[in-house]
Design an enzyme around this catalytic site. Structure first.
Site, PDB file in Angstrom:
ATOM      1  N   CYS A 168       0.842  -1.200   0.000  1.00 56.96           N
ATOM      2  CA  CYS A 168       0.000   0.000   0.000  1.00 56.96           C
ATOM      3  C   CYS A 168       0.881   1.256   0.000  1.00 56.96           C
ATOM      4  CB  CYS A 168      -0.962  -0.049   1.180  1.00 56.96           C
ATOM      5  SG  CYS A 168      -2.243   1.220   1.135  1.00 56.96           S
ATOM      6  N   ASP A 225      -9.696  -3.375  -6.643  1.00 57.64           N
ATOM      7  CA  ASP A 225      -9.193  -2.406  -5.665  1.00 57.64           C
ATOM      8  C   ASP A 225      -9.914  -1.092  -5.897  1.00 57.64           C
ATOM      9  OD1 ASP A 225      -7.710  -0.498  -4.224  1.00 57.64           O
ATOM     10  OD2 ASP A 225      -5.840  -1.585  -4.513  1.00 57.64           O
ATOM     11  N   HIS A 260      -7.976  -4.413  -2.645  1.00 56.82           N
ATOM     12  CA  HIS A 260      -6.795  -3.810  -2.049  1.00 56.82           C
ATOM     13  C   HIS A 260      -6.376  -4.646  -0.827  1.00 56.82           C
ATOM     14  CE1 HIS A 260      -4.032  -0.505  -1.456  1.00 56.82           C
ATOM     15  NE2 HIS A 260      -4.324  -0.503  -0.169  1.00 56.82           N
TER      16      HIS A 260
END
Length: 291
Positions: A168, A225, A260
């Protein structure tokens, strides 16, 4: 102006004027903002056979706390810089470091938010972003990672075989550092943001740096995502083909059904099949590029 000098010139002055570190110890456990799921589902890796624990890395304005995991008694192990999500170096990152160390890597996971605050103690993701991650200058991060590499070399690790990976927020940093440090041999970016508005803290983003990539990067992304649209992944893939030789050697891999944070085994977003496949792709990428 080269990329390193450009980052240095753009860092906000407050990033280096601040002499104190707000995070001086990593403590234990998972970040508050990830609880209570973490305590019940996370993968656990022991430290048997490892030199693992908290260390202090000298940086330009003091000492930065970090987590080090390395195979015990092994000289000249290849180095992996492990970069956290916005939650900092909590148990998930430390466990990931141990997993890599069990495979023979000297892993350094620096607490790159040390000057801004401790994200592990904040239970609101929005507050972490507002007060900590968005206020951490890219230029400061690049310097801290350089210091982490220098520290690893002094511990006897082989920094001529240097890789970086992150998740991330750390995925974006992986792209940036692979453009910053010519010593990096391979990068693996897990769902790191590729495009975003610029500001004084984040003056450039991965898609802006394809012409300056110094190491090939493998990008691992999720097709569902909601924070990183597939069109930005496609745009990055197209840009890489026109970038530096290292950019042209980079690859983007999209998991169609993954969200995600699909590697985050302590969160509901975890997708075991994609996470394990990504892990094997990462290891193969390291080996392919001499790490």
């Amino acid at each position: 102006m080269d990329n390193k000098a450009e980052f240095d010139s753009l860092v906000p002055a407050q990033g280096f004027d601040r002499r104190s570190f707000l995070v001086t110890s990593l403590g234990a456990g998972f970040a508050l903002a990830t609880m209570p799921v973490a305590a019940q589902t996370a993968i656990r890796t022991d430290a048997t056979g490892l030199l693992a624990g908290e260390v202090r890395v000298p940086v330009g304005d003091g000492e930065m706390v970090a987590y080090r995991a390395a195979p015990e008694g092994v000289a000249k192990a290849p180095v992996v810089l492990l970069i956290s999500e916005i939650f900092g170096v909590h148990e998930y990152i430390r466990d990931t470091a141990r997993r890599l160390a069990k495979l023979g890597y000297f892993v350094v996971a620096p607490e790159l938010f040390a000057r801004q605050g401790d994200p592990r103690k904040i239970d609101s993701v929005a507050e972490i972003i507002e007060k900590i991650s968005s206020k951490t200058p890219d230029a400061e991060v690049m310097k801290d990672l350089d210091a982490s590499v220098a520290w690893a070399a002094k511990q006897g690790a082989d920094t001529t075989r240097l890789a970086i990976t992150g998740f991330c927020w750390g995925g974006r940093i992986t792209w940036l550092y692979s453009a910053h440090n010519p010593g990096v041999k391979a990068g693996v970016a897990w769902y790191g943001r590729l495009v975003s508005p610029v500001n004084s803290y984040n003056p450039r983003h991965p898609i802006d740096l394809v012409g300056e990539l110094k190491a090939p990067v493998l990008g691992l992304y999720g097709g569902v995502d909601t924070g990183i649209p597939v069109e930005t992944v496609d745009a990055m893939e197209a840009a890489l083909k026109k970038g530096s030789p290292a950019a042209q050697a980079s690859q983007m891999h999209l998991y169609d059904n993954a969200p995600h944070a699909f590697h985050a085994d302590y969160r509901p977003s975890y997708h075991k099949e994609e996470a394990e496949d990504g892990w094997q792709r990462m290891l193969a990428w390291f080996r392919k590029n001499g790490v």
